[in-house]
Scaffold this active site. Structure first.
Site, PDB file in Angstrom:
ATOM      1  N   LYS A 244     107.976  34.692  33.575  1.00  0.00           N
ATOM      2  CA  LYS A 244     108.347  33.409  32.972  1.00  0.00           C
ATOM      3  C   LYS A 244     109.877  33.256  32.833  1.00  0.00           C
ATOM      4  O   LYS A 244     110.625  34.243  32.943  1.00  0.00           O
ATOM      5  CB  LYS A 244     107.662  33.286  31.596  1.00  0.00           C
ATOM      6  CG  LYS A 244     106.124  33.246  31.691  1.00  0.00           C
ATOM      7  CD  LYS A 244     105.489  33.006  30.321  1.00  0.00           C
ATOM      8  CE  LYS A 244     103.969  32.957  30.440  1.00  0.00           C
ATOM      9  NZ  LYS A 244     103.329  32.639  29.139  1.00  0.00           N
TER      10      LYS A 244
ATOM     11  N   PHE B  38     100.635  23.286  21.207  1.00  0.00           N
ATOM     12  CA  PHE B  38     101.852  23.801  21.833  1.00  0.00           C
ATOM     13  C   PHE B  38     101.994  23.398  23.301  1.00  0.00           C
ATOM     14  O   PHE B  38     102.927  23.840  23.980  1.00  0.00           O
ATOM     15  CB  PHE B  38     101.910  25.326  21.699  1.00  0.00           C
ATOM     16  CG  PHE B  38     100.704  26.052  22.257  1.00  0.00           C
ATOM     17  CD1 PHE B  38     100.596  26.300  23.619  1.00  0.00           C
ATOM     18  CD2 PHE B  38      99.682  26.489  21.420  1.00  0.00           C
ATOM     19  CE1 PHE B  38      99.494  26.970  24.144  1.00  0.00           C
ATOM     20  CE2 PHE B  38      98.579  27.166  21.934  1.00  0.00           C
ATOM     21  CZ  PHE B  38      98.488  27.393  23.297  1.00  0.00           C
TER      22      PHE B  38
ATOM     23  N   THR C 202      99.148  38.210  23.592  1.00  0.00           N
ATOM     24  CA  THR C 202      99.926  36.969  23.751  1.00  0.00           C
ATOM     25  C   THR C 202     101.142  36.966  22.822  1.00  0.00           C
ATOM     26  O   THR C 202     102.248  36.629  23.226  1.00  0.00           O
ATOM     27  CB  THR C 202      99.034  35.750  23.433  1.00  0.00           C
ATOM     28  OG1 THR C 202      97.835  35.845  24.203  1.00  0.00           O
ATOM     29  CG2 THR C 202      99.747  34.449  23.739  1.00  0.00           C
TER      30      THR C 202
ATOM     31  N   ARG D 222     104.775  42.812  27.226  1.00  0.00           N
ATOM     32  CA  ARG D 222     105.161  41.913  26.135  1.00  0.00           C
ATOM     33  C   ARG D 222     105.767  42.673  24.950  1.00  0.00           C
ATOM     34  O   ARG D 222     106.680  42.172  24.296  1.00  0.00           O
ATOM     35  CB  ARG D 222     103.968  41.045  25.728  1.00  0.00           C
ATOM     36  CG  ARG D 222     103.722  39.928  26.753  1.00  0.00           C
ATOM     37  CD  ARG D 222     102.392  39.275  26.574  1.00  0.00           C
ATOM     38  NE  ARG D 222     102.242  38.052  27.372  1.00  0.00           N
ATOM     39  CZ  ARG D 222     101.098  37.434  27.544  1.00  0.00           C
ATOM     40  NH1 ARG D 222      99.996  37.881  26.965  1.00  0.00           N
ATOM     41  NH2 ARG D 222     101.033  36.333  28.275  1.00  0.00           N
TER      42      ARG D 222
ATOM     43  N   ASN E 201     106.957  34.698  26.210  1.00  0.00           N
ATOM     44  CA  ASN E 201     106.340  36.025  26.233  1.00  0.00           C
ATOM     45  C   ASN E 201     106.335  36.674  27.620  1.00  0.00           C
ATOM     46  O   ASN E 201     105.482  37.481  27.954  1.00  0.00           O
ATOM     47  CB  ASN E 201     104.945  35.994  25.593  1.00  0.00           C
ATOM     48  CG  ASN E 201     103.994  35.071  26.308  1.00  0.00           C
ATOM     49  OD1 ASN E 201     104.330  34.497  27.335  1.00  0.00           O
ATOM     50  ND2 ASN E 201     102.786  34.944  25.779  1.00  0.00           N
TER      51      ASN E 201
ATOM     52  N   HIS F  84     102.695  35.698  32.577  1.00  0.00           N
ATOM     53  CA  HIS F  84     101.348  35.119  32.560  1.00  0.00           C
ATOM     54  C   HIS F  84     100.469  35.972  33.450  1.00  0.00           C
ATOM     55  O   HIS F  84     100.928  36.473  34.485  1.00  0.00           O
ATOM     56  CB  HIS F  84     101.371  33.682  33.121  1.00  0.00           C
ATOM     57  CG  HIS F  84     100.016  33.189  33.559  1.00  0.00           C
ATOM     58  ND1 HIS F  84      99.151  32.592  32.683  1.00  0.00           N
ATOM     59  CD2 HIS F  84      99.366  33.267  34.752  1.00  0.00           C
ATOM     60  CE1 HIS F  84      98.011  32.298  33.349  1.00  0.00           C
ATOM     61  NE2 HIS F  84      98.133  32.697  34.593  1.00  0.00           N
TER      62      HIS F  84
HETATM   63  P1  ATP Z   1      99.044  33.417  29.696  1.00  0.00           P
HETATM   64  O1  ATP Z   1      97.992  32.371  29.958  1.00  0.00           O
HETATM   65  O2  ATP Z   1     100.459  32.875  29.788  1.00  0.00           O
HETATM   66  O3  ATP Z   1      98.810  34.654  30.496  1.00  0.00           O
HETATM   67  P2  ATP Z   1      97.636  34.265  27.383  1.00  0.00           P
HETATM   68  O4  ATP Z   1      96.412  34.141  28.235  1.00  0.00           O
HETATM   69  O5  ATP Z   1      97.903  35.566  26.699  1.00  0.00           O
HETATM   70  O6  ATP Z   1      98.930  33.911  28.207  1.00  0.00           O
HETATM   71  P3  ATP Z   1      96.996  31.665  26.319  1.00  0.00           P
HETATM   72  O7  ATP Z   1      96.165  31.517  25.092  1.00  0.00           O
HETATM   73  O8  ATP Z   1      96.376  31.398  27.659  1.00  0.00           O
HETATM   74  O9  ATP Z   1      97.645  33.119  26.285  1.00  0.00           O
HETATM   75  O10 ATP Z   1      98.271  30.740  26.139  1.00  0.00           O
HETATM   76  C1  ATP Z   1      99.076  30.390  27.246  1.00  0.00           C
HETATM   77  C2  ATP Z   1     100.532  30.480  26.865  1.00  0.00           C
HETATM   78  O11 ATP Z   1     100.813  29.501  25.886  1.00  0.00           O
HETATM   79  C3  ATP Z   1     100.944  31.809  26.196  1.00  0.00           C
HETATM   80  O12 ATP Z   1     101.269  32.821  27.093  1.00  0.00           O
HETATM   81  C4  ATP Z   1     102.166  31.376  25.437  1.00  0.00           C
HETATM   82  O13 ATP Z   1     103.305  31.294  26.290  1.00  0.00           O
HETATM   83  C5  ATP Z   1     101.784  29.993  24.977  1.00  0.00           C
HETATM   84  N1  ATP Z   1     101.179  30.007  23.638  1.00  0.00           N
HETATM   85  C6  ATP Z   1      99.966  30.483  23.284  1.00  0.00           C
HETATM   86  N2  ATP Z   1      99.728  30.342  21.968  1.00  0.00           N
HETATM   87  C7  ATP Z   1     100.851  29.746  21.468  1.00  0.00           C
HETATM   88  C8  ATP Z   1     101.253  29.319  20.159  1.00  0.00           C
HETATM   89  N3  ATP Z   1     100.459  29.465  19.112  1.00  0.00           N
HETATM   90  N4  ATP Z   1     102.485  28.755  20.063  1.00  0.00           N
HETATM   91  C9  ATP Z   1     103.296  28.595  21.117  1.00  0.00           C
HETATM   92  N5  ATP Z   1     102.970  28.960  22.370  1.00  0.00           N
HETATM   93  C10 ATP Z   1     101.777  29.535  22.543  1.00  0.00           C
HETATM   94 MG    MG Z   2      95.957  32.428  29.412  1.00  0.00          MG
END
Ligand code: ATP
Ligand code: MG
Length: 140
Positions: free
Chosen positions: A11, A59, A93, A104, A114, A117
């Site tokens: 990212k 978000f 996450t 992370r 973070n 992805h």
């Molecule tokens: P990714 O999809 O990026 O691999 P993830 O699967 O661990 O991450 P998701 O729940 O799919 O997490 O959320 C997608 C992305 O949205 C997260 O990686 C993060 O960058 C952002 N995100 C998730 N939760 C929050 C939150 N509460 N506030 C701000 N940003 C968030």
């Molecule tokens: Mg995800």
């Protein structure tokens, strides 16, 4: 277990800090092979389409803006049980909850910035890989 593929995105917070190579080293150390890779600047439209599953989340707008705020490196990773394996290598996450030795834990700045992805299922991995790569660009 069979070889699997997953989509990874390094990212903008990570490309900004010039730690693409450090993240790649960790990926390779954990047994995943980078079989396709390119650096892109996402448009708002790309980001909204890619993260469409999160459209209703509070978000969503911030996340899409963040993903367009600088270059990303998109990658296809291959390995045994690659989807689950890469989720383990990424860590939770929220970096505050990430285990020691994960990307992370080591590199993420916040729950949003973070660093990486990774696809969350085999089905989504296939969709996400096709979103960014043609067959010709993936050399396993
Ligand atoms: P990714 O999809 O990026 O691999 P993830 O699967 O661990 O991450 P998701 O729940 O799919 O997490 O959320 C997608 C992305 O949205 C997260 O990686 C993060 O960058 C952002 N995100 C998730 N939760 C929050 C939150 N509460 N506030 C701000 N940003 C968030
Ligand atoms: Mg995800």
């Amino acid at each position: 277990m069979a070889l699997q593929r997953t989509l990874s995105i390094i990212k903008p917070d990570a490309t900004r800090r010039n730690i693409t190579g450090a993240i790649n080293a960790l990926i390779e150390r954990e047994g995943l092979r980078i079989i396709a890779q390119k650096r892109l600047l996402l448009t708002q439209k790309h980001a909204e389409k890619f993260y469409a599953v999160h459209a209703e989340r509070s978000f969503f707008n911030d996340l899409c803006s963040f993903m367009c705020s600088g270059p990303v490196v998109v990658q296809v990773l291959e390995g045994v049980n690659a989807v689950e394996q890469y989720r383990k290598v990424m860590g939770a996450t929220n970096p505050a909850n990430a285990d020691e030795g994960t990307i992370r834990k080591e590199f993420a700045e916040s729950i949003e910035a973070n660093s990486v992805h990774g696809s969350d299922s085999k089905e989504n991995a296939a969709i996400e890989i096709a979103f960014f790569f043609s067959d010709m660009e993936i050399v396993g």
